[in-house]
Design a protein around this motif. Structure first.
Motif, mmCIF file in Angstrom:
data_model
loop_
_atom_site.group_PDB
_atom_site.id
_atom_site.type_symbol
_atom_site.label_atom_id
_atom_site.label_comp_id
_atom_site.label_asym_id
_atom_site.label_seq_id
_atom_site.Cartn_x
_atom_site.Cartn_y
_atom_site.Cartn_z
ATOM 1 N N LYS B 151 0.837 -1.209 0.000
ATOM 2 C CA LYS B 151 0.000 0.000 0.000
ATOM 3 C C LYS B 151 0.867 1.253 0.000
ATOM 4 C CE LYS B 151 -4.228 -1.757 2.076
ATOM 5 N NZ LYS B 151 -5.102 -1.788 3.242
ATOM 6 N N SER B 152 1.962 1.237 0.745
ATOM 7 C CA SER B 152 2.821 2.419 0.775
ATOM 8 C C SER B 152 3.481 2.620 -0.587
ATOM 9 C CB SER B 152 3.816 2.324 1.931
ATOM 10 O OG SER B 152 5.092 2.032 1.497
ATOM 11 N N MET B 153 3.848 1.532 -1.272
ATOM 12 C CA MET B 153 4.433 1.684 -2.621
ATOM 13 C C MET B 153 3.372 2.165 -3.608
ATOM 14 S SD MET B 153 7.336 -1.207 -3.245
ATOM 15 C CE MET B 153 6.647 -2.653 -2.475
ATOM 16 N N GLU B 154 2.148 1.639 -3.459
ATOM 17 C CA GLU B 154 1.072 2.074 -4.363
ATOM 18 C C GLU B 154 0.804 3.577 -4.214
ATOM 19 O OE1 GLU B 154 -3.015 0.934 -3.516
ATOM 20 O OE2 GLU B 154 -3.405 0.666 -5.648
ATOM 21 N N ALA B 155 0.847 4.058 -2.967
ATOM 22 C CA ALA B 155 0.599 5.484 -2.730
ATOM 23 C C ALA B 155 1.690 6.348 -3.351
ATOM 24 C CB ALA B 155 0.498 5.747 -1.232
ATOM 25 N N MET B 156 2.857 5.761 -3.577
ATOM 26 C CA MET B 156 3.935 6.522 -4.217
ATOM 27 C C MET B 156 3.948 6.301 -5.726
ATOM 28 S SD MET B 156 6.998 6.665 -1.473
ATOM 29 C CE MET B 156 6.774 5.061 -0.756
ATOM 30 N N GLY B 157 2.911 5.682 -6.236
ATOM 31 C CA GLY B 157 2.730 5.601 -7.678
ATOM 32 C C GLY B 157 3.062 4.267 -8.311
#
Lengths: 74, 201
Positions: B151-157
């Motif tokens: 989720k944290s990687m997804e939030a960074m694109g």
């Protein structure tokens, strides 16, 4: 490096001990997870239990027989 | 908790607004920031990293991201120039085709793969996309211990894609918790179009 946060890192002498520690941590309600041994601690390939620093008292009571403990930002 | 609306704002505005909110905390506390682009999430993450704030981020929908910063009591907010960094995503595609890393002891393989995704989320250069198929689909669904990192990687694109056929086959389609469902045409397109494909399992 992203998302650096202060964590309590516990090292182990064997992978079996690390697996057992993660299971015991979960059973004791400790938010811990196995991560690759952080490079700040050692360049060797290994596993470490990553926990919140405030859970140290719970860790003392749980069946977690680790080696050294480190408080580092990872 | 102080809420900051930085929707529609381009860097450095989200950082400036967030710093103002942190300063107004007058000590420790939490600040929730809403932004509409992943570059803003990346820049807020870098700022938090430099300042020692705890941060969690999540993609809430198309062009909607929530970032929560937790500031310690002893932290002092100093006035520094807000730095806007270029996109942290590279041009690699990471393919996760199973739920273990390597062959051998299953328990070890699961821990290694979980560790790989954790280490990946800490890299300076993030992948452009991550594709999950076959038993890799278990990594993006309920019960996966890698959800927070993903989720944290997804939030960074980072685009997180899971094979729909695989989700159906394992009857876990309802349990997808990060990213979106994709098909084999998109998987083939992403893999053949990638500058580099990284396949740890």
């Amino acid at each position: 490096m992203l998302k650096k946060e202060k964590r309590l890192i516990i090292t182990f002498s064997t992978t079996t001990a690390a697996f057992k520690a993660e299971k015991n941590a979960k059973a004791a309600g400790i938010r811990g997870r196995l991560i690759p041994l952080p490079q700040q601690i050692s360049a060797e390939c290994g596993l470490a239990l990553c926990c919140l620093p405030e859970d140290e008292a719970k860790i003392d009571k749980a069946e977690i027989h680790g080696g050294k403990r480190y408080f580092i930002e990872i | 908790m102080i809420k900051v609306n930085a929707m529609g704002d381009k860097c450095p505005v989200p950082i400036i607004k967030t710093r103002e909110a942190i300063a107004s905390l007058g000590g420790g506390g939490r600040v929730e920031v809403k932004v509409d682009n992943e570059i803003a999430v990346q820049n807020l993450t870098k700022m938090a990293n430099q300042k020692g704030y705890e941060i969690s981020s999540e993609k809430m929908g198309d062009n909607e991201y929530t970032v929560i910063l937790t500031v310690g009591d002893a932290t002092e907010e100093t006035a520094e120039e807000a730095v806007c960094t270029p996109d942290m995503r590279g041009d690699s595609v990471v393919v996760i085709s199973g739920d273990t890393m390597g062959n051998g002891d299953r328990e070890l393989g699961e821990v290694l793969l979980k560790g790989f995704i954790f280490a990946l989320s800490k890299q300076e250069k993030l992948p452009l996309s991550m594709i999950f198929y076959n038993r890799g689909a278990f990594l993006t669904t309920e019960g996966s211990e890698s959800l927070e990192d993903l989720k944290s990687m997804e939030a960074m694109g980072v685009e997180i894609l899971t094979c729909g056929t695989c989700l159906d086959h394992y009857r876990i389609a309802e349990k997808l918790r990060v990213g979106s469902v994709t098909n084999m045409y998109v998987i083939a397109e992403k893999m053949t179009g990638a500058a580099k494909v990284v396949k740890p399992c």
